[in-house]
Design an enzyme around this catalytic site. Structure first.
Site, short mmCIF file in Angstrom:
data_model
loop_
_atom_site.label_atom_id
_atom_site.label_comp_id
_atom_site.label_asym_id
_atom_site.label_seq_id
_atom_site.Cartn_x
_atom_site.Cartn_y
_atom_site.Cartn_z
CG HIS A 132 -1.99 1.01 1.20
ND1 HIS A 132 -3.25 0.78 1.70
CD2 HIS A 132 -2.02 2.28 0.72
CE1 HIS A 132 -3.99 1.86 1.54
NE2 HIS A 132 -3.26 2.79 0.95
CG HIS A 164 -0.89 6.65 -2.04
ND1 HIS A 164 -2.10 6.58 -2.69
CD2 HIS A 164 -1.10 6.13 -0.80
CE1 HIS A 164 -3.00 6.05 -1.88
NE2 HIS A 164 -2.42 5.77 -0.73
CG ASN A 218 -5.15 7.52 -4.78
OD1 ASN A 218 -4.19 6.77 -5.00
ND2 ASN A 218 -5.34 8.08 -3.61
CG HIS A 226 -10.21 3.90 1.43
ND1 HIS A 226 -9.12 4.67 1.77
CD2 HIS A 226 -11.29 4.58 1.88
CE1 HIS A 226 -9.53 5.76 2.41
NE2 HIS A 226 -10.85 5.72 2.48
CG HIS A 280 -5.85 2.34 5.35
ND1 HIS A 280 -7.23 2.26 5.46
CD2 HIS A 280 -5.61 3.03 4.21
CE1 HIS A 280 -7.78 2.88 4.43
NE2 HIS A 280 -6.82 3.35 3.66
CG ASN A 292 -9.20 8.99 5.49
OD1 ASN A 292 -9.75 8.61 6.51
ND2 ASN A 292 -9.82 9.04 4.32
CG ASP A 328 -2.08 4.92 3.41
OD1 ASP A 328 -1.96 5.17 2.19
OD2 ASP A 328 -3.05 5.33 4.09
CG PHE A 375 -7.22 13.17 4.88
CD1 PHE A 375 -7.29 12.96 6.24
CD2 PHE A 375 -8.31 13.75 4.24
CE1 PHE A 375 -8.43 13.29 6.97
CE2 PHE A 375 -9.45 14.10 4.95
CZ PHE A 375 -9.51 13.87 6.33
N GLY A 376 -2.71 12.43 4.65
CA GLY A 376 -1.64 11.55 4.21
C GLY A 376 -0.29 11.94 4.76
#
Length: 405
Positions: A50, A52, A84, A168, A221, A266, A293, A311-312
């Site tokens: 997971h 990004h 995403n 998610h 998560h 999140n 994440d 968020f993140g």
């Protein structure tokens, strides 16, 4: 980055299920000395299901070039990248744009997810069949699939393809503008909270659908005690489910929050009771793996406090030191269990093989987390300024040096 390491005579055994052999004669002299020293520990290459890496579409936040190198610095040799993006990988044509960048720029194995729905909009199912051969599973990460019928159909089609649905879980109707956990900190500081049911409610629904359809199902998560218990009970019933949590949920709670964007993610940091339930979950096997994440944003996007920041947070360069320092050195879990959570279980569940991958660490090295030293373009971490143990000195992916201190 081009030196090759071929299988041969040096055998690494860091877990009963894993070993790899390296021919010392093929190693540069300065690297051979690492293996001669008892101060270094050698582990199998970690696997994060997971992350990004933000390309294509958001390269001002992170690039596959920087993200894969940051992962290698964290000891990771395989990662799964969330969809995403822009364009969203909801068709083979869109997916190819990401695959081309991976082929050119990555120094480790990077496997993308395909989206569950077109544009991750939750309405029409994406071209799951067209993408199946090139993805590790299907996810609308960042958004929960709100429709039960859409999720049921996605599971039916994913099962036929032999792929997982990776969810998610978030009920938009329960968010009510919240941005941190609906707990004591939110009440004391006048913040709008996110209730726990917004996570565990969709998990309960999806577990029922997974049991009905027989689809392999993985929960992203998890952060609440109710989520842990629901998954524990589903496993006992024989549901084909696995789940992950992230390092920050295991070692922090909403009592650690500060009025800074680097504490906003999140799902949010939950209560102390939730944290303890998650720890119990990694100890008893309910939680199968730890994923970071890793979610980088620009400095501007994270400089707007708890309410208005994106968020993140980032975490792929600190995950092992955090887990080693706060869970292994304190006796909460063994090193073997950490290897199961970081290596064995994610690779087995997602079908990601070892290809002469390993990472070497100086476990006695103490350092203070300084985001300015990160390879990642993202710098927002709740661990900034903390003293941790464990420094990566070498990561080898598919026989090639991906990172060297």
């Amino acid at each position: 980055m081009t030196e090759m390491m071929k299988s041969g005579v040096f055998k690494i055994e860091s877990h009963p299920k894993y070993s790899v052999s390296v021919d010392m004669a093929d190693l540069p002299v300065d690297i051979r000395s690492i293996f001669d020293s008892p101060k270094y520990a050698v582990f199998p290459g970690f696997c994060d299901v997971h992350v990004h890496f933000r390309e294509p579409g958001f390269s001002y936040k992170e690039r596959i070039y920087t993200g894969s190198r940051a992962a290698a610095r964290g000891g990771y040799t395989a990662v799964c990248t969330m969809p995403n993006l822009n364009p969203v990988p909801d068709s083979i044509e869109n997916l190819k744009k990401e695959l081309e960048i991976i082929e050119t720029d990555s120094v480790i194995r990077v496997i993308p997810y395909g989206a569950i729905t077109v544009g991750e909009a939750g309405q029409t199912l994406a071209d799951l069949e067209g993408m199946a051969d090139d993805v590790c599973g299907f996810s609308d990460d960042g958004r929960g699939v709100q429709s039960e019928e859409t999720m049921r159909e996605a599971m039916i089609r994913a099962k036929a393809l032999g792929k997982m649905i990776v969810a998610h879980c978030e009920d938009n109707s329960l968010l009510l503008g919240g941005y941190i956990h609906d707990g004591e900190y939110a009440k004391a500081h006048g913040h709008r909270g996110i209730c726990s049911e917004s996570e565990w409610g969709p998990i309960a629904r999806d577990l029922r659908l997974a049991e009905e359809t027989g689809c392999a199902y993985h929960v992203c998560h998890i952060s609440t005690k109710e989520s842990v218990q629901l998954i524990r009970e589903a496993k006992a019933r024989g549901v084909n489910v696995t789940c992950e949590t992230a390092p920050h949920y295991l070692v922090m709670d909403d009592g650690d929050l500060r009025e800074e964007g680097r504490f906003k993610m999140n799902p949010p940091l939950r209560s102390r009771e939730d944290k303890l339930a998650l720890i119990e979950g990694i100890c008893d096997g309910t939680i199968d793996m730890i994923a970071t994440d890793h979610a980088p944003h620009s400095a501007e996007e994270k400089a707007k406090g708890l309410e208005k920041s994106a968020f993140g947070i980032v975490g792929i360069e600190t995950a092992f030191p955090v887990m080693y320092t706060k869970l292994v050195k304190t006796g909460v879990i063994s090193m073997d269990r950490l290897m199961e959570l970081l290596v064995i279980n994610p690779r087995e569940r997602f079908g990601i093989p070892m290809t002469n991958d390993f990472t070497v660490w100086d476990l006695d090295a103490e350092f203070t987390v300084d985001p300015n030293e990160f390879i990642s373009m993202g710098k927002a971490t709740p661990f900034a300024g903390e003293k941790l143990f464990g420094r990566c000195v070498l990561t080898v992916s598919d026989g090639k040096i991906a990172y060297k201190l």
